[in-house]
Enzyme design. Structure first.
Site, PDB file in Angstrom:
ATOM      1  N   HIS A   1      10.591  -2.384   4.710  1.00 45.38           N
ATOM      2  CA  HIS A   1      11.452  -1.265   5.129  1.00 45.38           C
ATOM      3  C   HIS A   1      11.023  -0.675   6.477  1.00 45.38           C
ATOM      4  O   HIS A   1      11.110   0.535   6.680  1.00 45.38           O
ATOM      5  CB  HIS A   1      11.454  -0.157   4.064  1.00 45.38           C
ATOM      6  CG  HIS A   1      12.175  -0.540   2.804  1.00 45.38           C
ATOM      7  ND1 HIS A   1      13.542  -0.473   2.669  1.00 45.38           N
ATOM      8  CD2 HIS A   1      11.717  -1.019   1.622  1.00 45.38           C
ATOM      9  CE1 HIS A   1      13.894  -0.869   1.451  1.00 45.38           C
ATOM     10  NE2 HIS A   1      12.801  -1.220   0.795  1.00 45.38           N
TER      11      HIS A   1
ATOM     12  N   ASP B   1       7.505  -0.470  -1.575  1.00 47.04           N
ATOM     13  CA  ASP B   1       8.457  -1.129  -2.466  1.00 47.04           C
ATOM     14  C   ASP B   1       9.163  -2.296  -1.768  1.00 47.04           C
ATOM     15  O   ASP B   1       9.200  -2.386  -0.544  1.00 47.04           O
ATOM     16  CB  ASP B   1       9.504  -0.120  -2.941  1.00 47.04           C
ATOM     17  CG  ASP B   1      10.305   0.470  -1.790  1.00 47.04           C
ATOM     18  OD1 ASP B   1       9.691   0.824  -0.764  1.00 47.04           O
ATOM     19  OD2 ASP B   1      11.543   0.552  -1.892  1.00 47.04           O
ATOM     20  N   GLU B   2       9.740  -3.167  -2.574  1.00 48.19           N
ATOM     21  CA  GLU B   2      10.649  -4.227  -2.122  1.00 48.19           C
ATOM     22  C   GLU B   2      10.097  -5.016  -0.928  1.00 48.19           C
ATOM     23  O   GLU B   2      10.763  -5.162   0.097  1.00 48.19           O
ATOM     24  CB  GLU B   2      12.020  -3.630  -1.769  1.00 48.19           C
ATOM     25  CG  GLU B   2      12.711  -2.973  -2.953  1.00 48.19           C
ATOM     26  CD  GLU B   2      14.081  -2.408  -2.621  1.00 48.19           C
ATOM     27  OE1 GLU B   2      14.987  -2.543  -3.455  1.00 48.19           O
ATOM     28  OE2 GLU B   2      14.248  -1.809  -1.541  1.00 48.19           O
ATOM     29  N   VAL B   3       8.870  -5.494  -1.049  1.00 41.58           N
ATOM     30  CA  VAL B   3       8.225  -6.209   0.054  1.00 41.58           C
ATOM     31  C   VAL B   3       8.457  -7.716  -0.109  1.00 41.58           C
ATOM     32  O   VAL B   3       7.951  -8.334  -1.043  1.00 41.58           O
ATOM     33  CB  VAL B   3       6.713  -5.897   0.103  1.00 41.58           C
ATOM     34  CG1 VAL B   3       6.067  -6.637   1.273  1.00 41.58           C
ATOM     35  CG2 VAL B   3       6.489  -4.392   0.239  1.00 41.58           C
TER      36      VAL B   3
ATOM     37  N   GLU C   1       6.158  -0.597  -7.484  1.00 40.16           N
ATOM     38  CA  GLU C   1       5.789  -2.011  -7.340  1.00 40.16           C
ATOM     39  C   GLU C   1       4.303  -2.180  -7.063  1.00 40.16           C
ATOM     40  O   GLU C   1       3.695  -3.172  -7.483  1.00 40.16           O
ATOM     41  CB  GLU C   1       6.579  -2.663  -6.194  1.00 40.16           C
ATOM     42  CG  GLU C   1       8.035  -2.933  -6.506  1.00 40.16           C
ATOM     43  CD  GLU C   1       8.949  -1.842  -6.012  1.00 40.16           C
ATOM     44  OE1 GLU C   1      10.070  -2.161  -5.596  1.00 40.16           O
ATOM     45  OE2 GLU C   1       8.542  -0.658  -6.040  1.00 40.16           O
TER      46      GLU C   1
END
Length: 495
Positions: free
Chosen positions: A235, A288-290, A339
């Protein structure tokens, strides 16, 4: 719903020259927090009506509000005492409401509660207060009651952010989680690395360093803490507009380059600058969301990983933990998205607060591991999910399946999240409200006083939604999905 309420049957008239008395208070109000809050309270009670009716001899007249604050300290931070006692007697000469609070921030909540006891009488053209005498003892159930705003997906002008802060205070929310930057844009000035805000959408869609200071101070005067977030290492594509070496390569731009010391120098610079503005105990580092595929498809980073004996998941952990150490060096406790816990919870710094968002059941695992937690499960508390109803917001219980009292204390509270992909200044308030207010009661009111079914809440929430409208907040109707338009002509309270 306050912790404890008793009421009577007497109607009072509220003086149009309502006085603030601080006789007996230990708080000097050097910053004007109490005085300004009192003036705002009077303004939202009067609501621009002309108060010119005659009220002598009609009912007892409430001449003023006496506020006694025991602590001289007005530093706002996590865990500050927000409790208060509000008494409105039915007899006395002169007749004064009484507020007692440990801190000025408890007194602010008391003034908000007082404002909701008052209403304008259209026939008499005066302000009335029904059902005196009142005695209200109150304090929040959770110390962290948050709302997230996202200024990367769409820029939110400073006056819009301030209007959100104002409306948070009406429902006693106390943390504005500012998701400042993301892959789409980097709007905030960072003096240590002045090219970072080259990643803004446009020249004007930016916040200066002084804007951020102004927003923090504005929030503080309303009892709202500012939680700043930089979401790393994913992000963060927008960072590389100003500093392309933060990208793994010109064709593979996320996540941030794990192999470069410069990446961590920039994070250090940002957090150093943050520490001058954001005085809240916590900073949010995302995590998050890596998607780590850029690290293995970029030859020099792949070589670095091999040299250090790391695979992609090792590198993800290395990045998060190194960023945590930088934040701790600047005096912060860290919040990370869940996460990080799900992947390497046993390696996280013990000061980490895990921010749950993916679903239910995570909070109980976090507190069982001895870490603190904030609940924002997306199925119930994501405001951008327009199909998430206010009833779901109300019934979402942060302590679900957590029965050990010591573990319950590790749940700091919860947060409703207004992600910005499909909202901007034109529709943010009607997407937040009134659903956020349903969660606000869940986070404030003692568990045993919460409604067991939402039917008994509808009338109060509907009235509160209309009150928000009267105060200039564009809160949407209760009926239907989030951000719905009224379905037909009719009274505000029936929508």
């Amino acid at each position: 719903m306050p912790a404890s309420v008793t009421r009577g049957t007497q109607t009072l008239v509220v003086s149009k020259d309502l006085k603030l008395s601080t006789a007996g208070s230990s708080y000097s109000d050097g910053k004007g927090i109490l005085k300004e809050a009192f003036q705002r309270m009077v303004a939202v009670v009067e609501l621009d009506h002309v108060i010119n009716g005659s009220y002598y001899g009609v009912s007892p007249v409430l001449a003023g509000v006496r506020v006694v604050v025991r602590s001289p300290n007005d530093e706002l931070n996590f865990g500050v005492d927000e409790s208060y006692k509000l008494s409105v007697p039915a007899t006395g000469n002169p007749l004064y409401a009484q507020i007692e609070a440990q801190t000025v921030y408890g007194a602010l909540h008391a003034l908000e509660t007082f404002s909701q006891l008052c209403n304008f009488d259209f026939n008499a053209r005066i302000i009335q207060l029904h059902s005196a005498p009142w005695t209200i003892l109150d304090k929040p159930r959770f110390p962290y009651r948050g709302l997230l705003i996202d200024t990367s997906r769409h820029y939110l002008p400073v006056p819009v952010i301030k209007s959100v802060i104002d409306s948070m205070a009406f429902s006693k929310l106390n943390v504005l989680h500012w998701h400042i930057v993301d892959e789409q844009s980097f709007p905030l000035q960072i003096p240590s690395y002045p090219k970072l805000w080259n990643g803004a959408y446009s020249y004007s869609e930016r916040y200066t360093f002084d804007d951020a200071i102004d927003i923090v101070q504005y929030a503080e005067k309303r009892g709202v803490n500012l939680l700043a977030e930089i979401d790393v290492p994913g992000h963060a594509l927008s960072w590389g507009v100003g500093y392309p070496s933060l990208w793994p390569s010109a064709t593979c731009k996320e996540p941030l380059d794990v192999s470069s010391d410069f990446t961590f120098q920039v994070i250090n610079g940002i957090l150093s600058d943050f520490s001058k503005i954001f005085k809240f105990k916590f900073v949010h580092l995302g995590g998050d969301e890596v998607n780590t595929s850029c690290w293995t498809t970029t030859p020099r980073i792949k070589s670095w990983l091999i040299q250090h004996g790391m695979n992609e998941s090792d590198a993800y952990r290395y990045f998060v933990l190194r960023a945590q150490k930088i934040a701790i060096s600047h005096g912060y406790d860290i919040i990370n998205w869940e996460e990080t816990f799900n992947n390497f919870g046993d390696k996280l710094d013990r000061r980490t607060v895990v921010h749950n968002w993916l679903g239910s059941g995570v909070a109980q695992k976090v507190v069982a591991a001895g870490l603190r937690c904030i609940v924002s499960n997306q199925d119930k508390w994501y405001l951008d999910h327009l199909d998430a109803t206010w009833e779901g917001f109300y019934m979402n219980e942060p302590l679900t399946n957590i029965y050990n009292p010591e573990q319950q204390k590790l749940v700091l509270g919860g947060e409703v999240c207004m992600w910005g992909e499909h909202i901007d200044a034109s529709d943010i308030q009607q997407t937040i409200w009134p659903r956020a207010a349903a969660a606000a009661e869940r986070l404030w009111t003692p568990f045993e006083k919460l409604a067991k079914d939402t039917g008994s809440v509808t009338a109060r929430l509907s009235r509160f939604r209309c009150l928000l409208n009267q105060r200039g907040v564009a809160a949407a109707p209760l009926a239907g999905y989030g951000r719905s338009a009224p379905s037909e002509p009719g009274s505000c309270v029936t929508q």
